[in-house]
Design an enzyme around this catalytic site. Structure first.
Site, mmCIF file in Angstrom:
data_model
loop_
_atom_site.group_PDB
_atom_site.id
_atom_site.type_symbol
_atom_site.label_atom_id
_atom_site.label_comp_id
_atom_site.label_asym_id
_atom_site.label_seq_id
_atom_site.Cartn_x
_atom_site.Cartn_y
_atom_site.Cartn_z
ATOM 1 C CB SER A 48 -0.956 -0.047 1.199
ATOM 2 O OG SER A 48 -1.939 0.939 1.108
ATOM 3 C CG ASP A 77 7.419 5.810 -11.757
ATOM 4 O OD1 ASP A 77 8.077 4.759 -11.917
ATOM 5 O OD2 ASP A 77 6.195 5.881 -11.965
ATOM 6 C CE LYS A 134 -5.608 -3.004 -0.092
ATOM 7 N NZ LYS A 134 -5.913 -1.613 -0.429
#
Length: 450
Positions: A289, A300, A314
């Protein structure tokens, strides 16, 4: 003539769509009629009297089980507990759980929690709660069973990978007060271990950073952010933590049923910033999560090297809605995506550098029986005959005695293993993955100086 042609063209476009909707409605009514027939057959032919409300609630719960492990129908009892506004304290075990192939699995025991101290481990399958089978129950029902008053004890039956016998653990429910951050200085690097994204987690990270940077002075070389076994928590804290290491841009976005409707969370411009120091993020299969949101954002933006093993995956968003006066639903409505649009759900975050943790432990095998699950272990199992109250009491007593003997045997094994592990303390300087992350950061530093 043109009007007639136009009308016919429009009719050709509208009619198939209308027909499809009509067919879909007819199919839905047929299925509802089928549902009604099945209920009638059960009500009139099942050899024992049934509770219709319980039957329909069960059907609704089954409906949600066809969606995903995080969506659920919240019946009167569960929904009431969710809506209660009480000042009383409720005890927890300190574990994150999920359901895999219908089996309840521990994702992460929170650091310093009653579950971790009792010896529960990631990947453990919870097959019994207080001597009752967990087979056939929903994730929310299981979580609800594990909640209770502070100080009370719950017994969990655990199947561990590589073992055939069920182990039994007594865990005392306590108010979960975990230290969200533990920090260490290792070879002139600051290692920050975040156990959970609770309130003010990012602020605690900043405090630890400042403390160690002051101690190291000019020796300070970089940061290792340890998100292993971190089950997640507050989305705001994931954004706050990412914002410490990023100057601008997207942290995370959500994609719902309509891809055009996106919620985007951006880097916060204010607050403490660490934009230049070499940074590594440690993740593993228990990082979930919010942990995955942070790792994905830093990866990124090419701000950090992500080291470890693939994360849990998740990446879905749930909302709770009230549908009647005393019932509700928890429904998955969207998925999280990284700044580059990568989906996290079921895929997880793949590290830039794959490094597995080295385990030097060997489990002693103590076989008592085959550990298999039998019909009698199934929840709401059907008895061979219609029992009288006396027969039922006698059977339950026999089962209780048999389970007690199994628990006593399992406790002997647990006691031996716990005594062996009691004196072991965590050392960041001896953590294989931490050391590997530091080696990679050292390499980055050398290339920067060239």
């Amino acid at each position: 003539m043109k009007k007639i042609v136009l009308a016919l063209a429009l009719s050709a476009l509208v009619t198939p769509t209308f027909a499809k909707e009509k067919d879909s409605q007819a199919s839905r009514f047929e299925k509802l009629e089928l549902f009604n027939k099945v209920i009638h057959i059960i009500e009139t032919n099942y050899y024992r009297k049934v509770n219709i409300d319980k039957l329909i609630d069960g059907a609704l719960k089954g409906m949600f089980q066809t969606l995903d492990p995080h969506s659920a129908f919240l019946d009167k009892e569960v929904f009431k507990k969710m809506q209660e506004d009480t000042s009383g304290e409720y005890g927890g075990l300190g574990i994150e759980v999920t359901q895999k192939d219908g089996v309840l699995v521990i994702t992460t025991p929170i650091e310093d929690s009653p579950a971790e101290k009792a010896g529960l481990k990631p990947g453990d399958k919870i097959v019994e709660i207080n001597n009752e089978s967990t087979i056939g129950i929903t994730l929310d029902e299981a979580v609800d069973r594990m909640k209770g008053d502070l100080g009370t004890v719950i017994n969990l039956g655990i199947l561990r990978a590589g073992e055939r016998d069920i182990r039994y653990f007594d865990v005392k429910r306590q108010k979960i007060k975990t230290k969200p951050v533990k920090s260490y200085a290792v070879k002139d690097y600051v290692v920050i271990r975040l156990s959970q994204f609770q309130k003010d987690a990012a602020r605690h990270v900043v405090r630890a950073l400042k403390k160690h940077k002051k101690e190291l002075g000019k020796k300070f070389k970089g940061v290792v952010l340890d998100l292993r076994s971190n089950p997640g928590g507050l989305l705001n804290e994931a954004v706050n933590l990412s914002s410490i290491f990023l100057n601008d841009g997207v942290v995370v976005s959500t994609e719902g049923r309509d891809p055009k409707n996106k919620e985007i969370r951006y880097v916060k411009k204010s607050g403490h910033k660490e934009l230049d120091c070499p940074l590594a993020v440690l993740i593993d299969g228990k990082s979930a999560s919010a942990s995955e949101i942070v790792a994905g954002a830093l990866q990124d933006h090419k701000r950090a090297i992500v080291v470890g093993t693939n994360s849990f995956g998740k990446g879905s968003v749930q909302t709770v809605s009230q549908i009647t006066e005393d019932a509700g639903i928890k429904l998955t409505i969207a998925q999280y995506m990284t700044p580059k649009g990568r989906k996290i759900q079921a895929l997880g975050i793949k590290p830039d550098v794959m490094v597995s943790q080295v385990e030097g432990e060997f489990v002693e095998e103590n076989m008592y029986d085959d550990g298999g699950i039998r019909e009698v272990d199934l929840r709401n199992h059907l008895t061979a005959t219609v029992e009288t109250e006396e027969e039922k009491k006698a059977r339950l007593k026999r089962e209780k005695i048999a389970r007690k003997k199994r628990i006593e045997r399992a406790r002997e094994i647990n006691k031996h293993i716990k005594n062996k592990d009691k004196d072991r303390k965590y050392s960041a300087s001896e953590d294989y993955q931490v050391i590997q992350a530091i080696k990679f950061l050292n390499t980055v530093n050398k290339f920067k100086k060239m």
